[in-house]
Design a protein around this motif. Structure first.
Motif: not given
Length: 89
Positions: A24-31, A38-44
């Motif tokens: 998730x952290x890598x995806x946050x950096x990628x996008x 924020x959406x990724x964090x909500x899934x976490x």
């Protein structure tokens, strides 16, 4: 070295959780966008408590014959208080 199946399961779930968090952290950096992060964090936020409850349940199963029912009740109360405290923030 002998590792109990329950300990192996608990550790495996934590490794899975860490892998999901790292991905998730890598995806946050990628996008690179706050909205997407924020959406990724909500899934976490859904995954974390599920892992906590599952690992705690495995631990309680492993301790079932070794800890008194009062002790197990206190452990369960502690987990409930963690969730209560998180939801009050």
């Amino acid at each position: 070295m002998f590792i109990e199946k329950i300990v192996f399961g608990m550790a495996g779930l934590r490794i899975l959780s860490a892998t999901i968090e790292f991905t998730a952290a890598m995806l946050m950096l990628k996008f690179g966008r706050v909205e997407t992060a924020f959406k990724i964090n909500a899934l976490l936020a859904l995954i974390g408590p599920t892992i906590l409850l599952t690992v705690t349940s495995l631990g309680l199963v492993g301790l079932a014959g070794k800890v008194s029912s009062g002790g197990i009740g206190l452990i369960m109360l502690g987990v409930a208080l963690i969730f209560l405290g998180i939801n009050r923030i």
